[in-house]
Design a protein around this motif. Structure first.
Motif, PDB file in Angstrom:
ATOM      1  N   ASN A  22       0.825  -1.213   0.000  1.00 38.00           N
ATOM      2  CA  ASN A  22       0.000   0.000   0.000  1.00 38.00           C
ATOM      3  C   ASN A  22       0.859   1.262   0.000  1.00 38.00           C
ATOM      4  OD1 ASN A  22      -2.395  -1.472   0.030  1.00 38.00           O
ATOM      5  ND2 ASN A  22      -2.479  -1.529   2.264  1.00 38.00           N
ATOM      6  N   ALA A  23       1.958   1.236   0.743  1.00 44.79           N
ATOM      7  CA  ALA A  23       2.830   2.407   0.822  1.00 44.79           C
ATOM      8  C   ALA A  23       3.507   2.682  -0.515  1.00 44.79           C
ATOM      9  CB  ALA A  23       3.883   2.208   1.905  1.00 44.79           C
ATOM     10  N   LEU A  24       3.846   1.632  -1.245  1.00 43.64           N
ATOM     11  CA  LEU A  24       4.533   1.796  -2.535  1.00 43.64           C
ATOM     12  C   LEU A  24       3.581   2.192  -3.655  1.00 43.64           C
ATOM     13  CD1 LEU A  24       6.985  -1.265  -2.451  1.00 43.64           C
ATOM     14  CD2 LEU A  24       7.603   1.148  -2.242  1.00 43.64           C
ATOM     15  N   THR A  25       2.348   1.675  -3.614  1.00 39.35           N
ATOM     16  CA  THR A  25       1.417   1.904  -4.723  1.00 39.35           C
ATOM     17  C   THR A  25       0.414   3.020  -4.456  1.00 39.35           C
ATOM     18  OG1 THR A  25      -0.110   0.204  -3.888  1.00 39.35           O
ATOM     19  CG2 THR A  25       1.580  -0.496  -5.463  1.00 39.35           C
ATOM     20  N   GLU A  43      -3.060  -5.879  -7.203  1.00 41.51           N
ATOM     21  CA  GLU A  43      -2.038  -5.365  -8.100  1.00 41.51           C
ATOM     22  C   GLU A  43      -2.008  -3.850  -7.996  1.00 41.51           C
ATOM     23  OE1 GLU A  43      -2.437  -6.547 -12.126  1.00 41.51           O
ATOM     24  OE2 GLU A  43      -2.224  -8.698 -11.725  1.00 41.51           O
ATOM     25  N   GLY A  44      -0.845  -3.277  -8.164  1.00 41.92           N
ATOM     26  CA  GLY A  44      -0.718  -1.827  -8.125  1.00 41.92           C
ATOM     27  C   GLY A  44       0.434  -1.386  -9.007  1.00 41.92           C
ATOM     28  N   THR A  45       0.561  -0.089  -9.184  1.00 37.52           N
ATOM     29  CA  THR A  45       1.625   0.443 -10.025  1.00 37.52           C
ATOM     30  C   THR A  45       2.456   1.456  -9.249  1.00 37.52           C
ATOM     31  OG1 THR A  45       0.148   2.158 -10.911  1.00 37.52           O
ATOM     32  CG2 THR A  45       0.339   0.101 -12.163  1.00 37.52           C
ATOM     33  N   LYS A 144      16.854  -3.078   5.399  1.00 38.27           N
ATOM     34  CA  LYS A 144      16.005  -2.828   6.565  1.00 38.27           C
ATOM     35  C   LYS A 144      15.046  -1.681   6.262  1.00 38.27           C
ATOM     36  CE  LYS A 144      19.433  -2.336   9.588  1.00 38.27           C
ATOM     37  NZ  LYS A 144      20.222  -2.280  10.832  1.00 38.27           N
ATOM     38  N   ILE A 145      13.761  -1.906   6.536  1.00 36.43           N
ATOM     39  CA  ILE A 145      12.754  -0.884   6.256  1.00 36.43           C
ATOM     40  C   ILE A 145      11.723  -0.821   7.377  1.00 36.43           C
ATOM     41  CG2 ILE A 145      12.948  -1.239   3.748  1.00 36.43           C
ATOM     42  CD1 ILE A 145      10.146  -2.618   3.939  1.00 36.43           C
ATOM     43  N   SER A 146      10.951   0.253   7.367  1.00 34.92           N
ATOM     44  CA  SER A 146       9.713   0.333   8.142  1.00 34.92           C
ATOM     45  C   SER A 146       8.640   0.784   7.162  1.00 34.92           C
ATOM     46  CB  SER A 146       9.827   1.327   9.295  1.00 34.92           C
ATOM     47  OG  SER A 146       8.545   1.554   9.876  1.00 34.92           O
ATOM     48  N   ALA A 147       7.767  -0.141   6.779  1.00 34.17           N
ATOM     49  CA  ALA A 147       6.747   0.189   5.778  1.00 34.17           C
ATOM     50  C   ALA A 147       5.814   1.286   6.266  1.00 34.17           C
ATOM     51  CB  ALA A 147       5.949  -1.068   5.421  1.00 34.17           C
TER      52      ALA A 147
END
Length: 231
Positions: A22-25, A43-45, A144-147
């Motif tokens: 969700n954070a990326l798309t 699916e997302g873009t 390492k990430i924090s979404a």
């Protein structure tokens, strides 16, 4: 026409995989059912540095051993649809348990990035993770990430770009099994390689056949038959 790369997101349930998706798309996403399956597909873009990416949020699974419909769907997408990049999302607070799925996926495909999510929660608990050591041991990028907070996103996006465009080549660590299993793999793999050619990892298929994975065998027969019929 600008090429669109496909990025699959895999991971155990409750690792924050869908939060990352969700954070990326953002709002550029839709859901539907997999063809012939009662499994929801998201699916997302995403566009990064002028490059377009199609993101596929695979069902959350604990393994890729086709013990359930979700596992079959995730396995088949990675093996047969061959996404340009597979992001394996793991929980930084339960790293050992989550890496089991990551190791399975590394046997299936080379273009993998391990996303250690919830790193902020791990730090609160005093958990320290050496991602550079993991990168060397696993042979693929470990980030390492924090979404939730989008921590680590610039590095993640740049690594996706480099891997998708072939600027970064992964050499996943190979798991060595006991002597008897390795002998059986060595005897079976040449026959498998002749059947699947270079489309799928012959070693991984040999392992799954030795484990009696009838679902994979049926899938291979179906898909190879389609390819032969279209030749």
């Amino acid at each position: 026409m600008t090429e669109t790369y496909r990025v699959a997101l895999a991971g155990n349930p409750n690792t924050g995989k869908s939060t990352l998706f969700n954070a990326l798309t953002g709002l550029k996403q839709h859901t539907g059912n997999w063809a012939g399956k009662t499994v929801t597909l998201a699916e997302g873009t995403l566009t990064h540095k002028g490059i377009n990416y199609q993101l596929i949020d695979l069902p959350g699974t604990y393994s890729i051993f086709s013990n359930s419909r979700d596992e079959e769907v995730a396995r088949n997408y990675i093996v047969f649809e061959k996404p340009d990049v597979t992001l394996v999302v793991v929980d930084a607070t339960s790293l050992e348990r989550n890496l089991n799925l990551a190791l399975q996926i590394l046997e299936m495909t080379r273009n993998v990035i391990i996303c250690i999510n919830l790193i902020d929660e791990a730090e609160k608990r005093g958990i320290s993770i050496n991602e550079r050591l993991l990168t060397r041991r696993l042979g693929v990028p470990v980030i390492k990430i924090s979404a939730r907070n989008k921590t680590g996103f610039p590095l993640l996006l740049d690594t996706i770009e480099r891997l998708a465009e072939g600027k970064l080549v992964c050499e996943p660590a190979r798991i060595t099994y006991d002597k008897d299993i390795e002998i059986k793999i060595a005897s079976l793999e040449p026959f498998v390689a002749e059947m699947v050619e270079d489309r799928i990892s012959s070693r991984w298929v040999a392992l799954r056949l030795l484990d009696g994975d009838e679902s994979l065998l049926d899938e291979l027969k179906s898909r190879l038959k389609v390819k032969e019929g279209s030749a």
